[in-house]
Scaffold this active site. Structure first.
Site, PDB file in Angstrom:
ATOM      1  N   HIS A   1      19.327 -37.415  -4.057  1.00  0.00           N
ATOM      2  CA  HIS A   1      17.933 -38.203  -2.504  1.00  0.00           C
ATOM      3  C   HIS A   1      16.485 -37.951  -2.888  1.00  0.00           C
ATOM      4  O   HIS A   1      15.649 -37.714  -1.804  1.00  0.00           O
ATOM      5  CB  HIS A   1      18.162 -36.992  -1.690  1.00  0.00           C
ATOM      6  CG  HIS A   1      20.280 -37.716  -0.802  1.00  0.00           C
ATOM      7  ND1 HIS A   1      20.886 -38.929  -0.362  1.00  0.00           N
ATOM      8  CD2 HIS A   1      21.045 -37.153  -1.347  1.00  0.00           C
ATOM      9  CE1 HIS A   1      21.572 -38.905  -0.979  1.00  0.00           C
ATOM     10  NE2 HIS A   1      22.084 -37.677  -0.966  1.00  0.00           N
TER      11      HIS A   1
ATOM     12  N   LYS B   1       6.505  -5.036  -3.518  1.00  0.00           N
ATOM     13  CA  LYS B   1       8.022  -4.307  -3.592  1.00  0.00           C
ATOM     14  C   LYS B   1       8.558  -4.144  -2.343  1.00  0.00           C
ATOM     15  O   LYS B   1       9.057  -4.954  -1.710  1.00  0.00           O
ATOM     16  CB  LYS B   1       8.011  -2.992  -4.157  1.00  0.00           C
ATOM     17  CG  LYS B   1       9.817  -3.581  -4.411  1.00  0.00           C
ATOM     18  CD  LYS B   1      10.210  -3.293  -5.278  1.00  0.00           C
ATOM     19  CE  LYS B   1      12.338  -3.499  -4.736  1.00  0.00           C
ATOM     20  NZ  LYS B   1      12.454  -4.473  -5.970  1.00  0.00           N
TER      21      LYS B   1
ATOM     22  N   LYS C   1      14.391 -15.728  -9.161  1.00  0.00           N
ATOM     23  CA  LYS C   1      14.456 -14.701  -9.837  1.00  0.00           C
ATOM     24  C   LYS C   1      13.111 -15.112 -11.022  1.00  0.00           C
ATOM     25  O   LYS C   1      11.786 -14.130 -12.071  1.00  0.00           O
ATOM     26  CB  LYS C   1      15.201 -14.095 -11.003  1.00  0.00           C
ATOM     27  CG  LYS C   1      16.063 -13.573 -10.337  1.00  0.00           C
ATOM     28  CD  LYS C   1      15.509 -12.056 -10.552  1.00  0.00           C
ATOM     29  CE  LYS C   1      14.499 -11.645  -8.907  1.00  0.00           C
ATOM     30  NZ  LYS C   1      15.325 -11.470  -7.647  1.00  0.00           N
TER      31      LYS C   1
ATOM     32  N   GLU D   1       8.984 -15.873 -10.376  1.00  0.00           N
ATOM     33  CA  GLU D   1       8.086 -14.865  -9.907  1.00  0.00           C
ATOM     34  C   GLU D   1       7.870 -13.730 -10.971  1.00  0.00           C
ATOM     35  O   GLU D   1       6.653 -12.770 -10.912  1.00  0.00           O
ATOM     36  CB  GLU D   1       9.144 -13.994  -8.632  1.00  0.00           C
ATOM     37  CG  GLU D   1      10.069 -12.707  -9.014  1.00  0.00           C
ATOM     38  CD  GLU D   1      11.252 -11.800  -7.778  1.00  0.00           C
ATOM     39  OE1 GLU D   1      10.504 -11.890  -6.964  1.00  0.00           O
ATOM     40  OE2 GLU D   1      11.951 -12.202  -8.413  1.00  0.00           O
TER      41      GLU D   1
ATOM     42  N   ARG E   1       4.677  -0.489  -5.744  1.00  0.00           N
ATOM     43  CA  ARG E   1       5.231  -0.738  -5.006  1.00  0.00           C
ATOM     44  C   ARG E   1       4.455  -2.267  -4.555  1.00  0.00           C
ATOM     45  O   ARG E   1       4.361  -2.993  -4.395  1.00  0.00           O
ATOM     46  CB  ARG E   1       4.043  -0.150  -3.408  1.00  0.00           C
ATOM     47  CG  ARG E   1       5.972   1.519  -2.940  1.00  0.00           C
ATOM     48  CD  ARG E   1       5.294   2.149  -1.973  1.00  0.00           C
ATOM     49  NE  ARG E   1       4.765   1.663  -0.340  1.00  0.00           N
ATOM     50  CZ  ARG E   1       5.431   1.702   0.549  1.00  0.00           C
ATOM     51  NH1 ARG E   1       6.565   2.838   0.303  1.00  0.00           N
ATOM     52  NH2 ARG E   1       4.780   1.279   2.131  1.00  0.00           N
TER      53      ARG E   1
ATOM     54  N   GLU F   1      19.193 -18.000  -6.547  1.00  0.00           N
ATOM     55  CA  GLU F   1      18.496 -16.872  -7.039  1.00  0.00           C
ATOM     56  C   GLU F   1      17.496 -16.617  -7.846  1.00  0.00           C
ATOM     57  O   GLU F   1      16.565 -16.180  -8.475  1.00  0.00           O
ATOM     58  CB  GLU F   1      19.480 -15.722  -6.101  1.00  0.00           C
ATOM     59  CG  GLU F   1      19.017 -14.380  -6.386  1.00  0.00           C
ATOM     60  CD  GLU F   1      18.293 -14.057  -6.105  1.00  0.00           C
ATOM     61  OE1 GLU F   1      17.111 -14.363  -5.209  1.00  0.00           O
ATOM     62  OE2 GLU F   1      17.831 -12.145  -6.432  1.00  0.00           O
TER      63      GLU F   1
ATOM     64  N   CYS G   1       0.404  -1.001   0.205  1.00  0.00           N
ATOM     65  CA  CYS G   1       0.175   0.354  -0.286  1.00  0.00           C
ATOM     66  C   CYS G   1       0.530   1.250   0.247  1.00  0.00           C
ATOM     67  O   CYS G   1       1.750   1.328   0.234  1.00  0.00           O
ATOM     68  CB  CYS G   1      -0.690  -0.309   1.322  1.00  0.00           C
ATOM     69  SG  CYS G   1      -1.703  -1.135   1.788  1.00  0.00           S
TER      70      CYS G   1
ATOM     71  N   TRP H   1      -2.993  -3.482  -1.513  1.00  0.00           N
ATOM     72  CA  TRP H   1      -2.284  -4.251  -2.151  1.00  0.00           C
ATOM     73  C   TRP H   1      -3.475  -4.814  -1.063  1.00  0.00           C
ATOM     74  O   TRP H   1      -3.357  -4.656   0.222  1.00  0.00           O
ATOM     75  CB  TRP H   1      -1.264  -4.158  -1.859  1.00  0.00           C
ATOM     76  CG  TRP H   1      -0.296  -5.944  -2.079  1.00  0.00           C
ATOM     77  CD1 TRP H   1      -0.423  -6.201  -3.396  1.00  0.00           C
ATOM     78  CD2 TRP H   1      -0.006  -6.862  -1.024  1.00  0.00           C
ATOM     79  NE1 TRP H   1       0.195  -7.610  -2.844  1.00  0.00           N
ATOM     80  CE2 TRP H   1      -0.030  -7.626  -2.689  1.00  0.00           C
ATOM     81  CE3 TRP H   1      -0.172  -6.851   0.509  1.00  0.00           C
ATOM     82  CZ2 TRP H   1       1.184  -9.261  -1.801  1.00  0.00           C
ATOM     83  CZ3 TRP H   1       0.854  -7.780   0.484  1.00  0.00           C
ATOM     84  CH2 TRP H   1       1.250  -8.618  -0.471  1.00  0.00           C
TER      85      TRP H   1
ATOM     86  N   ASN I   1      -2.010   1.898   5.702  1.00  0.00           N
ATOM     87  CA  ASN I   1      -1.801   0.975   5.252  1.00  0.00           C
ATOM     88  C   ASN I   1      -1.356   0.098   6.832  1.00  0.00           C
ATOM     89  O   ASN I   1      -1.222   0.516   8.200  1.00  0.00           O
ATOM     90  CB  ASN I   1       0.218   1.272   5.329  1.00  0.00           C
ATOM     91  CG  ASN I   1      -0.618   1.800   3.698  1.00  0.00           C
ATOM     92  OD1 ASN I   1      -1.434   2.003   3.001  1.00  0.00           O
ATOM     93  ND2 ASN I   1       0.772   2.428   3.027  1.00  0.00           N
ATOM     94  N   GLY I   2      -0.837  -1.243   7.058  1.00  0.00           N
ATOM     95  CA  GLY I   2      -1.018  -1.917   7.698  1.00  0.00           C
ATOM     96  C   GLY I   2      -1.890  -3.253   8.501  1.00  0.00           C
ATOM     97  O   GLY I   2      -3.008  -3.125   7.075  1.00  0.00           O
TER      98      GLY I   2
HETATM   99  C1  F6R Z   1      12.008 -10.831  -4.926  1.00  0.00           C
HETATM  100  C2  F6R Z   1      12.006  -9.548  -4.000  1.00  0.00           C
HETATM  101  C3  F6R Z   1      12.116 -10.415  -2.551  1.00  0.00           C
HETATM  102  C4  F6R Z   1      12.503  -9.184  -1.773  1.00  0.00           C
HETATM  103  C5  F6R Z   1      11.709  -9.679  -0.326  1.00  0.00           C
HETATM  104  C6  F6R Z   1      13.099  -9.031   0.651  1.00  0.00           C
HETATM  105  O1  F6R Z   1      12.869 -10.020  -6.336  1.00  0.00           O
HETATM  106  O2  F6R Z   1      12.449  -8.607  -4.719  1.00  0.00           O
HETATM  107  O3  F6R Z   1      12.069 -11.795  -2.606  1.00  0.00           O
HETATM  108  O4  F6R Z   1      13.545 -10.067  -1.210  1.00  0.00           O
HETATM  109  O5  F6R Z   1      10.457  -9.098  -0.135  1.00  0.00           O
HETATM  110  O6  F6R Z   1      12.368  -7.984   1.175  1.00  0.00           O
HETATM  111  P1  F6R Z   1      13.319  -6.390   1.789  1.00  0.00           P
HETATM  112  O7  F6R Z   1      14.833  -6.687   0.501  1.00  0.00           O
HETATM  113  O8  F6R Z   1      12.660  -5.199   0.938  1.00  0.00           O
HETATM  114  O9  F6R Z   1      13.282  -6.619   2.745  1.00  0.00           O
END
Ligand code: F6R
Length: 614
Positions: free
Chosen positions: A510, A609, A491, A494, A30, A487, A2, A77, A103-104
């Site tokens: 295994h 985000k 990527k 997502e 966001r 990672e 949000c 959101w 927000n929250g």
């Molecule tokens: C994936 C991604 C998320 C963040 C996670 C933590 O590409 O961006 O997995 O890494 O939500 O977010 P931060 O780093 O802001 O604590």
């Protein structure tokens, strides 16, 4: 997640609609599912809201004049209640005298809702937890006859996390905000002032910013911003000057923020290093209060983070254990806090977070602090909650990261991990001068090496085109490459919605190898000289079951072509630092696969985000 924008300006200028919509656009990154706006017109705050993108909201308010000098905007959101027009913010009380955005999460909203319905006959218009706040402020205003007192009385009844921003038609020239565990800032404009959840919301108009701390209240009028502490008495706050530009948050010619941010990595790494390497070539941790005595006193390191930041921690573990010879545990924040972890005064707790607002990470940090740990954080957003609540902060200088999928934050987080490992190793005497200098010069060479690697973008794009229809992809690696495999897999899944899975290569046999069949796509990280052959055997194992293997290997290991079907080479470097390079082709691969599949790359479905809820 949000976003909030509040604006109050000169009554004669009536710019609120335009400025608030602009601000909301700046917060789109966001992630959100609906948006709304409330503007003061002819004695009332008129609210319009719509599910979906801001363009939907703009359509319904496009023709309305809404001449107004004060208002609130919100991008939502969903947490309580599905995305819908009714659940979108702002929310108002029944006689429309109080309007809020939030927000929250209000944890006791059901209790409050029951009281409001039974005692006051309130009929709710939405399924949200937030709506109760508007009704409560309205009822409390009737008792107090004062907007601020009504807000405080309401906040005292609430449990949970909130950045709450409210307006009231009885006192229409002010915006009141209260913050608890959700980011809130105020911006000082010329003849106008702002309140927001994030700096880009008002950066076009404002450079001087006030950070609102937990449990503080802020009262914003066009001429004044007053902050009240948790005791509700005025506090003074230094302004923070924002030097980065709005343009830094725009696409700069790239089709997507993600691709732009992938290409910004060499610069981000250079910046992060420059800030921390002195002219004599030594690491400078100026401003970090951790002493040699503290470092000698630690018997364990805990690295805690979420998602991509957690993957940076997995690589960081290898670096810290190797260089500083101290045991390191890495944990996802949402697990750490609920299992009474073994943390005490002898623990160094490292939180990693791009946003610095991830609630799980923040809660884990608080848990560690409560248990007496020394809290160190690696954060990208300056002044964010994780940074402010840590004993020490090592900032990543990646600049604003807009794409939901993290790229440049990750590689700069890795740089910080190596700096911490080297620094601790030096202080603990577990590495010698020669090794320290060698690793430092490897790090300094990374920006240039990464640029040569990025020059292979077109080649990787072609490979992505060939495989973009796959529905299952496996990523494998050993040692630090294992963290990179995780990672790379994240990527891909997502942004392209392909079901991808990462596993330590030695663990394949295994169980997971049962899934290998003709043409299964396997992406194998084989950048560790010391594990090269072991990894090669794992590649052969998958090939024997029909897999098609794309390997990522160092230039010097051309012999891998005998086993792998396709190889992406990274410039030669020491094993310790190869994760900084080897993740790049995986980011580029994920990007082009998602592009071929027509996905919404910068804003993947269901993702936000900054994840400020549990
Ligand atoms: C994936 C991604 C998320 C963040 C996670 C933590 O590409 O961006 O997995 O890494 O939500 O977010 P931060 O780093 O802001 O604590």
């Amino acid at each position: 997640m949000c976003g909030i924008v509040g604006y109050v300006g000169e009554p004669k200028e009536k710019q609120a609609k335009k400025i608030i919509i602009e601000g909301l656009k700046r917060l789109e990154y966001r992630g959100y599912d609906s948006a709304g706006i409330a503007l003061y017109v002819d004695g009332v705050f008129e609210t319009r809201k719509h599910v979906g993108g801001l363009e939907n909201l703009e359509k319904i308010i496009g023709d309305e004049k809404f001449n107004s000098h004060i208002g609130l905007g919100h991008t939502r959101w969903a947490t309580h209640g599905a995305p819908s027009d009714a659940n979108a913010h702002p929310h108002s009380n029944e006689d429309n005298t109080v309007t809020i955005v939030h927000n929250g999460i209000i944890e006791n909203y059901l209790e409050l809702k029951e009281v409001l319905a039974e005692k006051h006959g309130v009929k709710f218009k939405s399924e949200t937890d937030s709506e109760v706040i508007a009704h409560l402020i309205g009822i409390n205003y009737e008792k107090e006859g004062d907007f601020l007192k009504a807000v405080h009385r309401t906040v005292d009844m609430m449990r949970g996390a909130y950045a709450l921003v409210a307006v009231c038609s009885h006192e229409p020239d002010k915006i009141i905000g209260v913050r608890k565990d959700a980011p809130m800032i105020a911006g000082i404009g010329k003849g106008c002032n702002f309140i927001a959840s994030d700096i880009p919301a008002f950066l076009k108009y404002v450079r001087e910013v006030l950070i609102i701390e937990n449990n503080e209240t802020v009262i914003v009028t066009k001429d004044d911003i007053t902050i009240l502490g948790s005791d509700r008495k005025p506090v003074s706050r230094e302004t923070m000057h924002i030097s980065w530009d709005v343009d830094a948050a725009e696409k700069g010619g790239y089709e997507h923020f993600m691709l732009k941010e992938i290409h910004e990595q060499p610069e981000g790494i250079r910046e992060t290093l420059t800030k921390r390497i002195r002219e004599d070539g030594m690491i400078n941790l100026d401003g970090i209060s951790m002493t040699k005595e503290d470092i000698d006193g630690f018997n364990k390191v805990y690295i805690v983070a979420c998602g991509t930041a957690y993957h940076a921690g997995l690589v960081g573990k290898h670096a810290i254990e190797k260089m500083a010879r101290i045991p390191v545990e890495v944990d996802v924040a949402s697990e750490f806090r609920y299992r009474d972890p073994f943390v005490d005064e002898k623990t160094l707790f490292i939180a990693i977070s791009q946003s610095g607002e991830t609630l799980d990470t923040l809660a884990a940090l608080r848990e560690a602090k409560k248990k007496g740990a020394r809290v160190f954080s690696v954060v990208n957003v300056v002044g964010s909650s994780v940074a402010r609540e840590s004993d020490d902060v090592l900032y990543t200088w990646a600049g604003p990261e807009i794409a939901v999928a993290s790229t440049k934050a990750y590689t700069t987080q890795l740089i910080c991990m190596y700096l911490i490992a080297l620094f601790m190793g030096k202080v603990r005497g577990t590495i010698d001068e020669k090794y320290y200098n060698e690793i430092l010069s490897e790090l300094k060479a990374m920006p240039e090496k990464m640029k040569t690697l990025l020059a292979q973008e077109d080649k990787i794009a072609k490979v992505a085109k060939k495989f973009h229809r796959k529905e299952n992809v496996f990523f494998i690696g050993r040692g630090p490459d294992c963290g990179v495999a995780y990672e790379g897999s994240l990527k891909l899944k997502e942004i392209s919605y392909i079901n991808s899975f990462a596993i330590a290569a030695g663990e394949l046999k295994h169980g997971t190898i049962a899934l290998m069949e003709q043409d299964t796509l396997v992406i194998a990280l084989d950048t560790q000289d010391c594990l090269f052959e072991k990894m090669l055997s794992n590649i052969v194992e998958t090939k024997a079951r029909g897999a098609y293997v794309i390997a990522v290997a160092k230039e010097g290991h051309r012999d891998i072509e005998v086993e792998a079907d396709y190889v992406i080479y990274i410039p030669d470097c020491r094993d310790e630092v190869s994760p900084i390079l080897s993740v790049v082709p995986l980011q580029v691969f994920a990007y082009y696969v998602a592009k071929e599949r027509g996905c919404n790359i910068d804003k993947p479905k269901n993702l936000a985000k900054s994840v400020t809820v549990e």
